[in-house]
Design a protein around this motif. Structure first.
Motif, mmCIF file in Angstrom:
data_model
loop_
_atom_site.group_PDB
_atom_site.id
_atom_site.type_symbol
_atom_site.label_atom_id
_atom_site.label_comp_id
_atom_site.label_asym_id
_atom_site.label_seq_id
_atom_site.Cartn_x
_atom_site.Cartn_y
_atom_site.Cartn_z
ATOM 1 N N LYS A 98 38.120 35.374 40.871
ATOM 2 C CA LYS A 98 39.319 35.660 40.163
ATOM 3 C C LYS A 98 40.516 36.107 41.155
ATOM 4 O O LYS A 98 41.621 35.747 41.144
ATOM 5 C CB LYS A 98 39.013 36.533 39.140
ATOM 6 C CG LYS A 98 40.369 36.782 38.379
ATOM 7 C CD LYS A 98 40.101 37.848 37.010
ATOM 8 C CE LYS A 98 41.480 38.126 36.233
ATOM 9 N NZ LYS A 98 41.404 39.062 35.255
ATOM 10 N N ALA A 99 39.862 37.215 41.857
ATOM 11 C CA ALA A 99 40.878 37.779 43.069
ATOM 12 C C ALA A 99 41.626 36.702 43.750
ATOM 13 O O ALA A 99 42.735 37.093 44.276
ATOM 14 C CB ALA A 99 40.266 38.908 43.541
ATOM 15 N N GLN A 100 41.221 35.747 44.168
ATOM 16 C CA GLN A 100 41.531 34.791 45.148
ATOM 17 C C GLN A 100 42.443 33.845 44.546
ATOM 18 O O GLN A 100 42.867 32.858 44.906
ATOM 19 C CB GLN A 100 40.429 34.322 45.973
ATOM 20 C CG GLN A 100 39.712 33.168 45.310
ATOM 21 C CD GLN A 100 38.940 32.513 46.468
ATOM 22 O OE1 GLN A 100 38.385 33.162 47.162
ATOM 23 N NE2 GLN A 100 38.684 31.241 46.334
#
Length: 245
Positions: free
Chosen positions: A162-164
């Protein structure tokens, strides 16, 4: 994510659902599609680039990640189904083979291509799962086991990526009208429908795509009363209703 203009890689692309994914991607405007398979064939459309790719071979996966560095959409479609009950004489061998493709192959591709997707803006990673990611069809129990594991891996990938900015999409369907389900007697879904609904899910930003009526009906049953699905498996086994839909 928009499909138009994307660069995709589809595993298990030579036939069946993989071929349907390639065709649906092109119709939706993909700029390039890498068609990965153990024995890559020729394609008439110049936007399709065949590559040799056995997802059980780490060297093949590493080579694909290097050669396909422009990918922003990965479709983990390659799969195997050997139709063994859990205590069949050869169930352990069947389960090991199914896990190698359906779980470790998915994991290997995700690990190799997560950095590629990150460099290309995040994109999307699609895992082809099954309605038997939710319940056990006892005549096909080893495959169910692999798909339960693939669902857990998909959920874990969604959390980590998710963070990328990578969207992780799980696609669920019942029996699909391909060689894999050739022995199945009963209703089967056209592979093109599954592929097109998966692409719709990517466009709309869905985490989960229920690609046919079987998936919709079984998901509703699973959410309402999981015990009912367990009871269904027992009934099918007791009545010997192999390959019932």
């Amino acid at each position: 994510m928009e499909i138009a203009g994307c660069t995709a890689l589809v595993t298990g692309a030579n036939r069946g659902l993989g071929k349907a994914f390639v065709e649906a991607l092109l119709q939706a405007g993909a700029a390039k599609v890498y068609a990965g398979s153990r024995k890559p064939g020729a394609w008439a459309d110049p936007r399709i680039q065949p590559i040799g790719l056995d997802v059980t071979r780490p060297a093949d996966i590493a080579a694909a990640a290097e050669a396909c560095a422009d990918v922003n959409l990965l479709v983990n479609n390659a799969g195997v189904m050997l139709a063994r009950s859990i205590l069949a004489e050869d169930s352990e061998a069947a389960l090991r083979q199914e896990m190698e493709v359906n779980v470790f192959g998915v994991l290997g591709m995700a690990r190799a291509f997560a950095p590629v997707l990150r460099r290309n803006g995040g994109g999307a990673l699609v895992n082809m799962l099954s309605v038997v990611s939710w319940y056990v069809y006892p005549f096909n129990a080893t495959y169910c086991t692999s798909k339960f594991a693939a669902l857990a891996a998909t959920d874990a990938l969604r959390i980590e990526l998710k963070a990328q900015g990578t969207r992780v999409v799980g696609v669920y369907a019942g029996f699909i009208d391909t060689d894999m389900a050739a022995r199945v007697q009963g209703e089967k879904t056209a592979p093109r429908q599954v592929a097109e609904r998966a692409l719709e899910g990517i466009r709309r930003g869905w985490d989960d795509v229920r690609a046919d009526k079987a998936a919709e009906d079984l998901w509703a049953m699973f959410r309402a009363d999981p015990a009912q699905l367990r009871s269904l498996g027992q009934t099918l086994w007791d009545e010997g209703r192999a390959w019932a839909v």
